[in-house]
Design a protein around this motif. Structure first.
Motif, PDB file in Angstrom:
ATOM      1  N   GLU A 205      15.706  65.455  27.674  1.00 16.59           N
ATOM      2  CA  GLU A 205      14.598  65.134  26.782  1.00 16.59           C
ATOM      3  C   GLU A 205      14.242  63.652  26.811  1.00 16.59           C
ATOM      4  O   GLU A 205      13.207  63.253  26.317  1.00 16.59           O
ATOM      5  N   ILE A 206      15.131  62.809  27.371  1.00 13.79           N
ATOM      6  CA  ILE A 206      14.859  61.383  27.487  1.00 13.79           C
ATOM      7  C   ILE A 206      14.706  61.071  28.974  1.00 13.79           C
ATOM      8  O   ILE A 206      15.696  60.806  29.652  1.00 13.79           O
ATOM      9  N   PRO A 207      13.522  61.127  29.506  1.00 17.30           N
ATOM     10  CA  PRO A 207      13.336  60.839  30.945  1.00 17.30           C
ATOM     11  C   PRO A 207      13.755  59.414  31.264  1.00 17.30           C
ATOM     12  O   PRO A 207      13.546  58.482  30.475  1.00 17.30           O
ATOM     13  N   ARG A 208      14.334  59.251  32.421  1.00 19.43           N
ATOM     14  CA  ARG A 208      14.765  57.916  32.837  1.00 19.43           C
ATOM     15  C   ARG A 208      13.580  57.171  33.431  1.00 19.43           C
ATOM     16  O   ARG A 208      13.397  57.119  34.650  1.00 19.43           O
ATOM     17  N   SER A 209      12.790  56.594  32.572  1.00 15.27           N
ATOM     18  CA  SER A 209      11.590  55.891  33.013  1.00 15.27           C
ATOM     19  C   SER A 209      11.299  54.762  32.045  1.00 15.27           C
ATOM     20  O   SER A 209      11.856  54.694  30.943  1.00 15.27           O
ATOM     21  N   VAL A 591      21.275  57.627  21.223  1.00 11.56           N
ATOM     22  CA  VAL A 591      20.315  56.895  22.059  1.00 11.56           C
ATOM     23  C   VAL A 591      18.918  56.975  21.444  1.00 11.56           C
ATOM     24  O   VAL A 591      18.167  55.981  21.433  1.00 11.56           O
ATOM     25  N   LYS A 592      18.568  58.130  20.919  1.00 17.21           N
ATOM     26  CA  LYS A 592      17.241  58.277  20.300  1.00 17.21           C
ATOM     27  C   LYS A 592      17.096  57.374  19.076  1.00 17.21           C
ATOM     28  O   LYS A 592      16.027  56.807  18.835  1.00 17.21           O
ATOM     29  N   GLU A 593      18.170  57.241  18.304  1.00 13.72           N
ATOM     30  CA  GLU A 593      18.117  56.344  17.150  1.00 13.72           C
ATOM     31  C   GLU A 593      17.886  54.903  17.594  1.00 13.72           C
ATOM     32  O   GLU A 593      17.124  54.154  16.962  1.00 13.72           O
ATOM     33  N   MET A 594      18.525  54.506  18.677  1.00 12.43           N
ATOM     34  CA  MET A 594      18.322  53.153  19.191  1.00 12.43           C
ATOM     35  C   MET A 594      16.878  52.956  19.657  1.00 12.43           C
ATOM     36  O   MET A 594      16.263  51.914  19.378  1.00 12.43           O
TER      37      MET A 594
END
Length: 732
Positions: A205-209, A591-594
């Motif tokens: 859900e968090i693409p590396r871009s 990671v999403k919180e950050m």
């Protein structure tokens, strides 16, 4: 008459006396009775032997065996030893068709074999009754077709068929039981796999871009290879053949147990240990409990054999090994199963525990006393585990020792520290020069300027590592620097001029930044800058008065001339590099919180850089100016990345807990701060101190590098490992 008879056989043939012994009384070796050589009985028994041959056989071999009874005992011991080795070998190689006594249900297998034999007996000549030759007893051909003419023959085998059916029924019940157990195990396994898949889906859900992380850079492996003209992939080991460690492990067989293959401290340390064993001439097999992570390709590249499963095959390999080394507290379940399978194996297991949390102690406490030796990474970790044992009233009888981690030769080589990879053509001094070139190239790829201080934190991203708290501390610094800049501009331009002055001031600030970048790229000031200010004011929707404009232009021009006369930057900017993006040990929600926090603070988001998980970290250490190890709770167990950063001359900002405070000397090789949110302010002050004092930053980094050269290089770790191996293995 008697004389003639004594000199001839029964038919009267003459018999020539032996020239070796006179004819007399001789005691045969078998009968035990005295019989004259010239008697008919003696002649009949020994008629096929000449006297010379009889004397050599009868009195040579037989008498020698009689007088040396110890030979019988030696033969008996030899046969007994051979039989024991044969039994052990057959069991270890797991003959699927036979189970030896004590290692399987031998009676049931015998019954099945006897049932198979009865099945084969039912296949009569002429194929009157065709029975398929396998355990389920299904009939071949057209089913249970029996010719009417052979009913009598079938009746004769009625008892055999009845016993066969009972055997088949028992076996079917066994298979049903196994199937139900496997279904239950399959459900549990499916649940575990679903959980892992859920985690992987969350990671996707968090693409590396750059769209997700703002600025994602690296890895820089190809840049390293091009500048350094060397690649760690060309090396598979750095063994010193003359060292005691190499002599001890040569031709030995080791089994190494990995709890996972993530790019974190424990798996990487086990990977390097396996590589060192191989380069020193040992045989290494890896047992991997969880294949998540990115080190699978590294195992293949380094030619480390990975066993197919973590059960029977791994147990058999461990039984044949000289030593089993488990590399995590998570390996407790495998150790327990192995000792159930092979209880004597406890004397050949060394357990390298690399965790320092109570949850890992709880899952491994029942196995601590069943291994040969426990290996810890730091003094504080050892004391913590012993304290937990006292609290649980566990008397720890197992030997314990300390083996801190080390900087591998590949990183030491790039850092310019003397190691086994150096050659006369590639000296440490030459590598230091190349490292500086690498630093400039990587910083340019990241878009950093000379006045940017890059602070780095490389580890799995989760709450225990404290990256979110690091961002909060960095936020305090960035906002403070931004407020100082605003105050300076207010002092230059004045206040109370309304919204038009504010808009004009922001545009002038942008032009000033453009001028600064143009000067760095061209090497000189832009002389037409004042005309650009006039043009900018003419394009403005709310132009200011002539006096205000002249005052503003004069102030900005003064600032430009001041920068031109002093091109060296005096103000340092903070940049934060966070890794490792995409690691399987990351907590996606964390990671999403950050990322959410960065989206709410635009100034901070411009100062944060992300990098993916990689084993090529030399370029990252080269580009950095300081390192932060912000582990929370009871702190870091040891901190492999801490000593790696110190090897590259970086000061370390760490929490005052765990193994970090054993490595980092406060105000000498780095700065320490408390754990938790109360440590954010102290960490921010330490960052500000390093930001404002570059010379002190370099001094602390140099002292840290000296400490690594004295305590944390590869030769120091394997010297301690030699003592452990010597105590754990049977030295022949």
């Amino acid at each position: 008459m008697d004389e003639n008879y004594s000199n001839g056989d029964l038919q009267g043939n003459a018999v020539r006396p032996s020239s070796l012994r006179p004819i007399g009384i001789l005691k045969p070796t078998l009968s035990g009775r005295s019989t004259p050589r010239a008697s008919p009985t003696y002649k009949r028994v020994h008629s096929s032997r000449t006297p010379r041959r009889e004397g050599r056989i009868g009195f040579g071999a037989s008498q020698w065996f009689r007088s040396n009874r110890i030979v019988y005992w030696l033969l008996l011991i030899t046969l007994w030893t051979y039989g024991a080795f044969y039994v052990q070998s057959r069991w270890a190689h797991h003959n699927d068709q036979e189970n030896l006594n004590g290692f399987g249900n031998g009676k049931e297998e015998e019954n099945v074999d006897s049932g198979l034999k009865m099945q084969r007996q039912l296949i009569f000549d002429g194929n009157l009754l065709q029975v398929k030759d396998h355990i389920n007893g299904s009939l071949a051909g057209s089913g249970r077709q029996v010719m009417d003419t052979d009913n009598v023959m079938l009746a004769r085998k009625k008892n055999a068929v009845h016993s066969l059916k009972s055997l088949i029924t028992k076996d079917r019940n066994k298979r049903v039981g196994r199937a139900s157990r496997s279904k239950r195990h399959g459900r549990q396994k499916t649940v575990g796999e679903n959980r892992i898949q859920d985690l992987e889906v969350q990671e996707e859900e968090i693409p590396r871009s750059n769209a997700s992380y703002g600025l994602l850079v690296g890895p820089f492996g190809s840049l390293e290879d091009r500048i350094l003209e060397w690649s760690p992939e060309k090396r598979t080991g750095t063994c010193d053949r003359k060292d005691l460690f190499a002599r001890l492990v040569w031709s030995r067989n080791f089994v190494l147990v990995f709890h996972e293959l993530s790019m974190t401290g424990a798996p990487l340390s086990m990977l390097e240990l396996a590589t060192e064993f191989l380069s020193c001439g040992a045989t290494v097999q890896a047992v991997v409990l969880s294949k998540k992570g990115g080190l699978m390709s590294e195992l293949a590249r380094r030619k480390i054999k990975m066993l197919d499963d973590k059960a029977d095959n791994s147990f058999k390999a461990a039984m044949k090994a000289d030593l089993v080394i488990a590399g995590s507290a998570v390996c407790s379940s495998w150790i327990e199963q192995y000792l159930v399978h092979f209880p004597p194996g406890s004397n050949q297991v060394a357990w390298w525990i690399m965790e320092n949390r109570h949850e890992y102690f709880n899952r491994s406490k029942h196995v601590l006393n069943r291994v040969k030796m426990l290996i810890f990474l730091s003094e504080l970790q050892s004391k913590q585990w012993l304290t937990w044992c006292d609290e649980e009233k566990i008397k720890l009888d197992t030997q314990t020792t300390l083996i801190p981690l080390s900087v591998n030769d590949e990183l030491a080589f790039v850092a310019g520290i003397a190691c086994s990879l150096n050659t006369p053509a590639v000296s440490p001094e030459k590598m230091i020069q190349k490292q500086r070139i690498l630093r400039n190239a990587v910083r340019q790829e990241m878009g950093l300027q000379d006045n940017d201080m890059l602070v780095m934190a490389l580890s799995s991203i989760n709450a225990a590592k404290g990256q979110a708290l690091l961002l909060e501390s960095a936020h305090l610094i960035v906002e403070e620097l931004a407020s100082k800049n605003d105050v300076g501009i207010k002092r230059v331009l004045g206040t109370g001029q309304g919204k038009s002055i504010s808009v004009h001031r922001l545009k002038l600030r942008g032009l000033l930044q453009k001028w600064s970048h143009a000067q760095q790229s061209s090497g000189g000031p832009d002389l037409s800058f004042e005309s650009k200010l006039h043009d900018e004011d003419q394009r403005s929707e709310n132009p200011v008065s002539i006096d205000q404009k002249d005052a503003t232009i004069s102030a900005v021009s003064h600032a430009i001339r001041k920068l031109s006369s002093n091109p060296e930057p005096t103000t340092q900017n903070l940049k934060v590099l966070i890794g490792s993006v995409g690691s399987k040990s990351n907590k996606v929600l964390y990671v999403k919180e950050m990322l959410r926090f960065l989206s709410q603070n635009s100034n901070l988001s411009k100062s944060v850089i992300w990098t993916p998980a990689t084993t090529r970290v030399a370029s990252l250490y080269s580009a950095a100016d300081a390192y932060v190890i912000n582990s929370q709770g009871i702190g870091e167990t040891f901190g492999r990345v801490t000593i790696e950063a110190m090897a590259f001359g970086l000061p370390v900002l760490g929490t005052d807990a765990g193994g970090t405070k054993e490595i980092v000397e406060n105000n000498v090789t780095g700065l320490l701060h408390p754990v938790g949110r109360q440590g954010n302010k102290v960490l921010a002050e330490n960052l500000k101190f390093l930001l404002e004092n570059p010379s002190f930053r370099r001094q602390m980094g140099a002292r840290g590098r000296e400490k690594v050269e004295k305590m944390y290089l590869k030769r120091h770790m394997y010297k301690l490992f030699f003592e452990v191996l010597f105590k754990c293995m049977k030295i022949k």
